[in-house]
Every structure is written in structure tokens, then in C-alpha cells.
Design an enzyme around this catalytic site. Structure first.
Site, PDB file in Angstrom:
ATOM      1  N   ALA A  69      32.955  38.584  51.763  1.00  0.00           N
ATOM      2  CA  ALA A  69      33.763  39.556  51.027  1.00  0.00           C
ATOM      3  C   ALA A  69      33.854  40.840  51.828  1.00  0.00           C
ATOM      4  O   ALA A  69      33.074  41.067  52.761  1.00  0.00           O
ATOM      5  CB  ALA A  69      33.138  39.860  49.664  1.00  0.00           C
ATOM      6  N   TYR A 139      36.231  48.247  44.738  1.00  0.00           N
ATOM      7  CA  TYR A 139      35.497  47.004  44.981  1.00  0.00           C
ATOM      8  C   TYR A 139      35.390  46.191  43.697  1.00  0.00           C
ATOM      9  O   TYR A 139      35.694  44.984  43.671  1.00  0.00           O
ATOM     10  CB  TYR A 139      34.112  47.334  45.529  1.00  0.00           C
ATOM     11  CG  TYR A 139      33.187  46.153  45.690  1.00  0.00           C
ATOM     12  CD1 TYR A 139      33.497  45.108  46.554  1.00  0.00           C
ATOM     13  CD2 TYR A 139      31.979  46.094  44.993  1.00  0.00           C
ATOM     14  CE1 TYR A 139      32.640  44.033  46.710  1.00  0.00           C
ATOM     15  CE2 TYR A 139      31.114  45.031  45.140  1.00  0.00           C
ATOM     16  CZ  TYR A 139      31.452  43.997  46.006  1.00  0.00           C
ATOM     17  OH  TYR A 139      30.603  42.928  46.145  1.00  0.00           O
TER      18      TYR A 139
END
Length: 313
Positions: A69, A139
Site C-alpha cells: 500500500a 490514507y
């Protein structure tokens, strides 16, 4: 059963790779093209993007563990951080998951974040897996959008999706805020946090997170579930610092400055976000995870801190 692990060079992914191999699992690991590649069955990809070709990686794979990620950073240099997070965590992840489903992957285990739930809780009122998502930063928003896309893809293709939302993860090799706490306590510096005794924070040791991830590889009850994870013991900031000191064999010097003064000072200095992490609460309820999977964290907080501290000694 053949596993595909992304993010194999990362903090969590590296630990998953080591644990899966030690358990005799057959795993193919994915590394960035600019990262050192482990021996054994491994492939490289240039990026986690909307146009990445995963055909070689997902060939003959039964279960994917997706740790890769674009991670949360304190000082993001991107002009548009949300766009940057979406490009990797949403577009890149969904492209990868779609190719996985079309290749016949049966289950996709997605490592998300408690930031999907939000940034803070009231003491004694933890987040649950059933709470509506309320992410606040780029995020967390990107991870929430990825989760939603994965659920739709599961409905369309039949590929099972397991979503795991950890809070702050600590363990050997940890970086960021937790590493800073270890360093401060190790140096024996006086810290003005002796009055931070009423907040509660959920943490998860690396070994506990890895154990849950590998449990979710083939547990039938994990299919299409969203699971929260922690060590099962929530600590105040003062208690955490004392436990860190114990793990380091150091005396913890905590000065009892009133929390209200620390909050005012943090606002004046433009450090409110740091104060929230140190003085606020963020708890997760793992009862669903434990009951559904008949799982419990195998490593205690004290043992987890001891293992993390070995990196500093």
C-alpha cells in the site's frame, strides 16, 4: 494451497512471509522492482497501479494476502495527497484484485487500517467492525474506498474478501511514532506524560497481527468479513510508557503535567495531531474476531514489547 503475498519487503509483509514459510505454507512473494528479492518463489512488479499486469504473479494462486500500500506519512510532500493515495490504494488494489478474481483466486485478504473507522474514540466506547466508516485523513479515505470496491468485486465475481483493520502495529523493526517512543524511553529522558492515565489506546503486536492474517487464509468463517484486531489489552499513554521502560530495563521518568496544559500547548505549537495520538483514546473491540474465528492474541503486550525492544538493545 498456494499463497500470493504482496508487500513482502515491508514491515508487516516481511513478517507474514517469514511466518508463512516457517509454517510450511507455499507462498509466492511480490516485491517492488527496486527492493531486495527474497530467495524462493518470488516475482517483482514496478508499481501498484491501475495498469499493472499481475498475470504472472496470480497464476495458480489460491489466496492473496495484500499488504502492499501507499502508507500513511506524517509530512506528505504530494500536492494532492488524496489523489496519490487513491492511485495506489484504490485504483491499484482494485486492478490487482480484479485480475486475481479472473485468474481463479478464491480468497483475497486485504490489510486495511482502523483509520477507516476514524481517528479517536471516547474511553470505554471502542470501534466495532459494524460501525459505519468515518475516515478523516487521505490514507483512511483511500482504504475505505478500497474496502468498498473489494466488496462490490466480491459480489460480482464470487471471490471471497477478508478485510483486517489493525490499529498501530509495533514489533521488531518498527519505525515512526512507536520507534520514537522506544528511543525516548531508552534515553531516559523525562517525559511530561505522567498525567496521561485516563485515555486508552489499542495496539497490536506484529506477531499477533501476523497470526490473525494467517488464520484468515483458510478459516471458513473469515469469508467476506471485516475484522478488527488488537492485543486485547488497551493501555493509557502513561501505562504504555512504563511498560516500554520495563521491556527496555530502563526507569521511566514521567512528569505529571496536567493533560489540559499539554493540549493547550500543543495547539499553540501547531502539534494538535501529535497530542491527539498521545493524549486521546482509540480503542477497538475485537470480540467479533475472537468469537467468529475462535481466535485470541497469542502474544501478550509485555512479550510483544519485549520483542520490539530487542531491536533497541
Amino acid at each position: 494451497m498456494k499463497l500470493l503475498l504482496t508487500g513482502a519487503s515491508g514491515f508487516v509483509g516481511g513478517a507474514v512471509l517469514a511466518a508463512s514459510q516457517s509454517r510450511g505454507m507455499s507462498v509466492r512473494s511480490v516485491f517492488r522492482s527496486d527492493a531486495p528479492v527474497a530467495e524462493g518463489d518470488a516475482v517483482t512488479v514496478s508499481s501498484l497501479a491501475a495498469d499493472t499486469d499481475w498475470s504472472v504473479a496470480v497464476s495458480n494462486i489460491d489466496v492473496v494476502i495484500h499488504c502492499a500500500a501507499r502508507v500513511h506519512v506524517m509530512h506528505d510532500a504530494e500536492v494532492d495527497p488524496l489523489m496519490a493515495f487513491r492511485a495506489v490504494n484504490v485504483d491499484g488494489t482494485l486492478n490487482f484484485a480484479r485480475q486475481s478474481a479472473f485468474a481463479g483466486v478464491k480468497r483475497f485478504v486485504f490489510i486495511s487500517t482502523v483509520k477507516v473507522n476514524g481517528e479517536c474514540t471516547q474511553p470505554g466506547i471502542p470501534y466495532t467492525a459494524h460501525d459505519a466508516p468515518a475516515p478523516e485523513d487521505a490514507y483512511g479515505i483511500s482504504k475505505a474506498e478500497a474496502e468498498a470496491g473489494l466488496r462490490l468485486l466480491s459480489d460480482e465475481t464470487g471471490m471471497e474478501v477478508v478485510i483486517i483493520r489493525p490499529p498501530l502495529v509495533y514489533g521488531p523493526g518498527v519505525k515512526g511514532n512507536f520507534s520514537s517512543l522506544l528511543r525516548l524511553v531508552a534515553r531516559g529522558l523525562p517525559l511530561p506524560l505522567g498525567s496521561a492515565t485516563t485515555n486508552r489506546r489499542s495496539l497490536v503486536g506484529l506477531d499477533n497481527l501476523v497470526d490473525l492474517i494467517l488464520t484468515c487464509v483458510d478459516h471458513p468463517m473469515a469469508a467476506n468479513q471485516t475484522l478488527l484486531v488488537s492485543d486485547g489489552e488497551d493501555l493509557s499513554t502513561a501505562a504504555l510508557l512504563r511498560r516500554i521502560g520495563k521491556s527496555l530495563n530502563r526507569s521511566t521518568r514521567l512528569i505529571p503535567v496536567p493533560v489540559s496544559i499539554l493540549i493547550i500547548a500543543s495547539r499553540l505549537l501547531g502539534k494538535s495531531s501529535i497530542a491527539q495520538r498521545l493524549l486521546g483514546s482509540l480503542q477497538v473491540d475485537i470480540s467479533k474476531t475472537c468469537t467468529l474465528l475462535n481466535w485470541k492474541p497469542p502474544v501478550s503486550v509485555d512479550e510483544g514489547l519485549r520483542r520490539a525492544a530487542q531491536q533497541r538493545l
